[in-house]
Scaffold this motif. Structure first.
Motif, PDB file in Angstrom:
ATOM      1  N   SER A 148       0.858  -1.179   0.000  1.00 18.79           N
ATOM      2  CA  SER A 148       0.000   0.000   0.000  1.00 18.79           C
ATOM      3  C   SER A 148       0.898   1.233   0.000  1.00 18.79           C
ATOM      4  CB  SER A 148      -0.894   0.008   1.241  1.00 18.79           C
ATOM      5  OG  SER A 148      -0.104   0.103   2.417  1.00 18.79           O
ATOM      6  N   LEU A 149       0.344   2.388  -0.338  1.00 19.59           N
ATOM      7  CA  LEU A 149       1.159   3.607  -0.381  1.00 19.59           C
ATOM      8  C   LEU A 149       1.783   3.892   0.979  1.00 19.59           C
ATOM      9  CD1 LEU A 149      -0.500   3.981  -3.063  1.00 19.59           C
ATOM     10  CD2 LEU A 149      -0.396   6.436  -2.612  1.00 19.59           C
ATOM     11  N   ARG A 150       1.018   3.714   2.043  1.00 19.48           N
ATOM     12  CA  ARG A 150       1.519   4.003   3.390  1.00 19.48           C
ATOM     13  C   ARG A 150       2.634   3.042   3.777  1.00 19.48           C
ATOM     14  NH1 ARG A 150      -0.356   1.895   8.407  1.00 19.48           N
ATOM     15  NH2 ARG A 150       0.279   3.153  10.207  1.00 19.48           N
ATOM     16  N   ARG A 151       2.438   1.755   3.503  1.00 17.62           N
ATOM     17  CA  ARG A 151       3.441   0.768   3.898  1.00 17.62           C
ATOM     18  C   ARG A 151       4.707   0.900   3.053  1.00 17.62           C
ATOM     19  NH1 ARG A 151       2.588  -5.474   5.720  1.00 17.62           N
ATOM     20  NH2 ARG A 151       4.638  -6.272   5.111  1.00 17.62           N
ATOM     21  N   ASP A 152       4.566   1.151   1.761  1.00 20.90           N
ATOM     22  CA  ASP A 152       5.756   1.342   0.922  1.00 20.90           C
ATOM     23  C   ASP A 152       6.568   2.546   1.378  1.00 20.90           C
ATOM     24  OD1 ASP A 152       5.359  -0.879  -0.616  1.00 20.90           O
ATOM     25  OD2 ASP A 152       4.685   0.176  -2.404  1.00 20.90           O
ATOM     26  N   ARG A 153       5.883   3.594   1.817  1.00 17.50           N
ATOM     27  CA  ARG A 153       6.606   4.771   2.295  1.00 17.50           C
ATOM     28  C   ARG A 153       7.399   4.433   3.552  1.00 17.50           C
ATOM     29  NH1 ARG A 153       2.970   8.082   1.445  1.00 17.50           N
ATOM     30  NH2 ARG A 153       3.844   9.242  -0.295  1.00 17.50           N
ATOM     31  N   GLN A 154       6.813   3.647   4.463  1.00 17.35           N
ATOM     32  CA  GLN A 154       7.550   3.202   5.656  1.00 17.35           C
ATOM     33  C   GLN A 154       8.806   2.426   5.264  1.00 17.35           C
ATOM     34  OE1 GLN A 154       5.203   1.030   8.699  1.00 17.35           O
ATOM     35  NE2 GLN A 154       3.403   1.668   7.555  1.00 17.35           N
ATOM     36  N   GLY A 236      11.887  14.282 -10.923  1.00 20.92           N
ATOM     37  CA  GLY A 236      12.254  13.088 -10.173  1.00 20.92           C
ATOM     38  C   GLY A 236      11.317  12.898  -9.004  1.00 20.92           C
ATOM     39  N   ILE A 237      11.016  11.646  -8.696  1.00 20.70           N
ATOM     40  CA  ILE A 237      10.156  11.362  -7.539  1.00 20.70           C
ATOM     41  C   ILE A 237      10.833  10.325  -6.648  1.00 20.70           C
ATOM     42  CG2 ILE A 237       8.002  11.974  -8.700  1.00 20.70           C
ATOM     43  CD1 ILE A 237       7.471   8.957  -9.062  1.00 20.70           C
ATOM     44  N   THR A 238      10.634  10.455  -5.349  1.00 22.86           N
ATOM     45  CA  THR A 238      11.145   9.511  -4.367  1.00 22.86           C
ATOM     46  C   THR A 238      10.238   9.570  -3.144  1.00 22.86           C
ATOM     47  OG1 THR A 238      13.005   8.955  -2.919  1.00 22.86           O
ATOM     48  CG2 THR A 238      12.743  11.254  -3.471  1.00 22.86           C
ATOM     49  N   LEU A 239      10.299   8.537  -2.305  1.00 25.59           N
ATOM     50  CA  LEU A 239       9.535   8.506  -1.060  1.00 25.59           C
ATOM     51  C   LEU A 239      10.396   8.866   0.144  1.00 25.59           C
ATOM     52  CD1 LEU A 239       7.374   5.275  -1.579  1.00 25.59           C
ATOM     53  CD2 LEU A 239       6.715   7.658  -1.918  1.00 25.59           C
ATOM     54  N   SER A 240      11.659   9.180  -0.088  1.00 30.13           N
ATOM     55  CA  SER A 240      12.580   9.498   0.997  1.00 30.13           C
ATOM     56  C   SER A 240      12.661  11.007   1.209  1.00 30.13           C
ATOM     57  CB  SER A 240      13.976   8.952   0.693  1.00 30.13           C
ATOM     58  OG  SER A 240      14.942   9.502   1.565  1.00 30.13           O
ATOM     59  N   GLU A 241      12.291  11.471   2.390  1.00 33.43           N
ATOM     60  CA  GLU A 241      12.334  12.892   2.688  1.00 33.43           C
ATOM     61  C   GLU A 241      13.759  13.433   2.675  1.00 33.43           C
ATOM     62  OE1 GLU A 241      10.324  13.441   6.373  1.00 33.43           O
ATOM     63  OE2 GLU A 241       8.332  12.961   5.554  1.00 33.43           O
ATOM     64  N   LYS A 242      14.706  12.623   3.175  1.00 40.53           N
ATOM     65  CA  LYS A 242      16.098  13.087   3.205  1.00 40.53           C
ATOM     66  C   LYS A 242      16.690  13.153   1.806  1.00 40.53           C
ATOM     67  CE  LYS A 242      17.134  11.786   7.952  1.00 40.53           C
ATOM     68  NZ  LYS A 242      18.029  11.055   8.884  1.00 40.53           N
ATOM     69  N   GLN A 243      16.262  12.246   0.931  1.00 40.19           N
ATOM     70  CA  GLN A 243      16.724  12.324  -0.452  1.00 40.19           C
ATOM     71  C   GLN A 243      16.181  13.569  -1.138  1.00 40.19           C
ATOM     72  OE1 GLN A 243      15.638   8.542  -2.263  1.00 40.19           O
ATOM     73  NE2 GLN A 243      17.689   7.721  -1.892  1.00 40.19           N
TER      74      GLN A 243
END
Length: 449
Positions: A148-154, A236-243
């Motif tokens: 799911s979107l939430r779990r993949d982000r975790q 570009g897209i990523t799920l990492s805030e630090k990236q």
């Protein structure tokens, strides 16, 4: 680690120490009875060597830190327990850790008899339980529906949001966290990563003014390179805030903010109302999941203009060639594994034929497939060497067990690539126009011109 020094000192003064040493030697003799002439060494906590090469320098040395180490490593033998024993300093690996991960293959094929296993368990139970502390960020068990979107982000943030400074110590100067491209094998990692980005841009036949979507863009290395050298407009897209934070900083420093941007976004959330000329995904595919392949490629299809190209670069399993039953295969692939708990939660490796079938299922034409297995084995060796060279600096950003997680998983991955346990593929996919025309060159000649 302080726990190691305490346990070793206690073991040395204990009246049971001689007995534990005797039992440990007996355990090691049984485990390695069929290994043949050893090319490695094992050193016990008292400094003795029950196993060592007859001649020459060992390729690596397993340093057993305390009397309870072998019990944790082998009483319930699995790659997870062996991995945990390493990261929590029950034992260490001195020398070539990539060669050391090959012992997982030996453990699998040693084929101890039932009697051997019973006697081995009896000996191991005579050793004390490990007293090593387990103080580190715990392995992640993501919550919610799988992929799911939430779990993949975790899952993604667990791996990539460790520390930008930690990654910068051992990646190349552009912080490209994927397989490099070696023309001779003698290049340094910085040159090989530049060659990889150029190779990808040529495959995509990028032209000035085109719009490119980089799915899983990391710290923005490829996006910046494409904007600088090919004049394309890149998202570009990523799920990492630090990236995202570091990528935006690097984009500004490179002077390409007018045609390059990075968003904190899942690929499923990208709007399809303004399709892109080209798509690229490098090192993100392993997070998609086998069941979501049709959705992944359908979304890519919707995001791409007719006549556009999509380069999908990802690690794949090789189960059609190599059984998945081995300890090394479980370390690299299985859901209940060291890798899944401590490195890439919910990561999945898919056979290349499944990947291509899913791409063709939504309408893509497969134009080119290139295996870069040897390139990734060498890339990972560079990373391991650079990480080890920066051990003390790494501990400014992460703790010792986390450092060991990266050292072990990259070493095991390098060995896996070199032994054909896993592979990495670049698949070039075309969304042909309504007449079926791709509009692309007939040969690869332009890639190497």
């Amino acid at each position: 680690m302080t726990g190691t020094a305490t346990s070793v000192a206690h073991a040395s003064s204990s009246p049971d120490n001689a007995r534990y040493l005797h039992i440990s030697r007996a355990v090691l003799q049984r485990i390695f009875a069929h290994y043949g002439p050893p090319d490695f060494a094992i050193r016990l906590w008292d400094g003795s060597y029950p196993i060592a090469p007859a001649e020459g320098k060992p390729r690596f040395t397993l340093a057993i830190k305390h009397p309870g180490a072998l019990r944790r490593m082998f009483l319930l033998p699995s790659e997870l327990h062996l991995g945990e024993a390493f990261i929590f300093d029950d034992f260490d690996i001195e020398g070539d850790i990539i060669a050391a991960t090959g012992l997982l293959d030996y453990f699998e094929r040693a084929a101890l008899s039932t009697r051997d296993l019973v006697e081995l368990a009896y000996l191991l139970l005579k050793l004390p339980p490990s007293s090593q502390s387990e103080t580190m960020r715990p392995g992640l068990r993501p919550k919610g529906r799988l992929h799911s979107l939430r779990r993949d982000r975790q899952a993604v943030q667990f791996h990539y949001d460790v520390s930008n400074d930690f990654y910068a110590l051992w990646l190349d100067e552009r912080m490209v966290y994927s397989c490099a491209y070696f023309k001779t094998g003698e290049e340094d990692i910085h040159t090989a990563q530049l060659q990889k980005m150029e190779h990808i841009c040529r495959k995509l036949r990028l032209k000035p003014g085109e719009r490119l979507l980089d799915i899983g863009c990391g710290w923005g290395g490829l996006a910046i390179y494409a904007a600088q050298h090919y004049g394309v407009d890149v998202t570009g897209i990523t799920l990492s805030e630090k990236q995202v934070a570091l990528a935006r900083q690097r984009i500004a420093e490179a002077g390409v903010a007018d045609r390059c941007r990075v968003l904190l976004q899942d690929y499923r959330e990208v709007p399809t109302d303004t399709p892109f000329d080209k798509l690229v995904s490098v090192g993100m595919f392993e997070h998609v999941g086998a069941k979501l392949l049709p959705l992944y490629f359908a979304k890519a299809w919707a995001l791409l203009k007719p006549g556009g190209l999509f380069l999908n670069h990802g690690i794949g399993s090789m189960s059609s060639h190599v059984p998945r039953s081995g300890l090394l295969s479980r370390l690299l692939m299985r859901r209940n594994s060291f890798m899944n708990r401590y490195v890439f939660p919910d990561g999945e490796l898919v056979d290349i034929h499944e990947t291509l079938r899913a791409a063709e299922g939504v309408g893509f034409e497969v134009r080119d497939v290139e295996a870069l297995r040897e390139h990734y084995a060498l890339t990972l060796r560079h990373w391991v060497n650079r990480l080890e060279a920066h051990h003390d600096q790494a501990l400014q950003y992460v703790d010792e067990p986390t450092y060991r997680v990266w050292r072990l998983f990259m070493a095991a991955s390098s060995y896996g690539f070199s032994r054909s346990r896993i592979n990495v593929y670049q698949a070039l996919l075309s969304k042909n126009d309504e007449q079926g025309a791709s509009g692309h060159p007939w040969t690869r000649a332009d890639l190497y011109g």
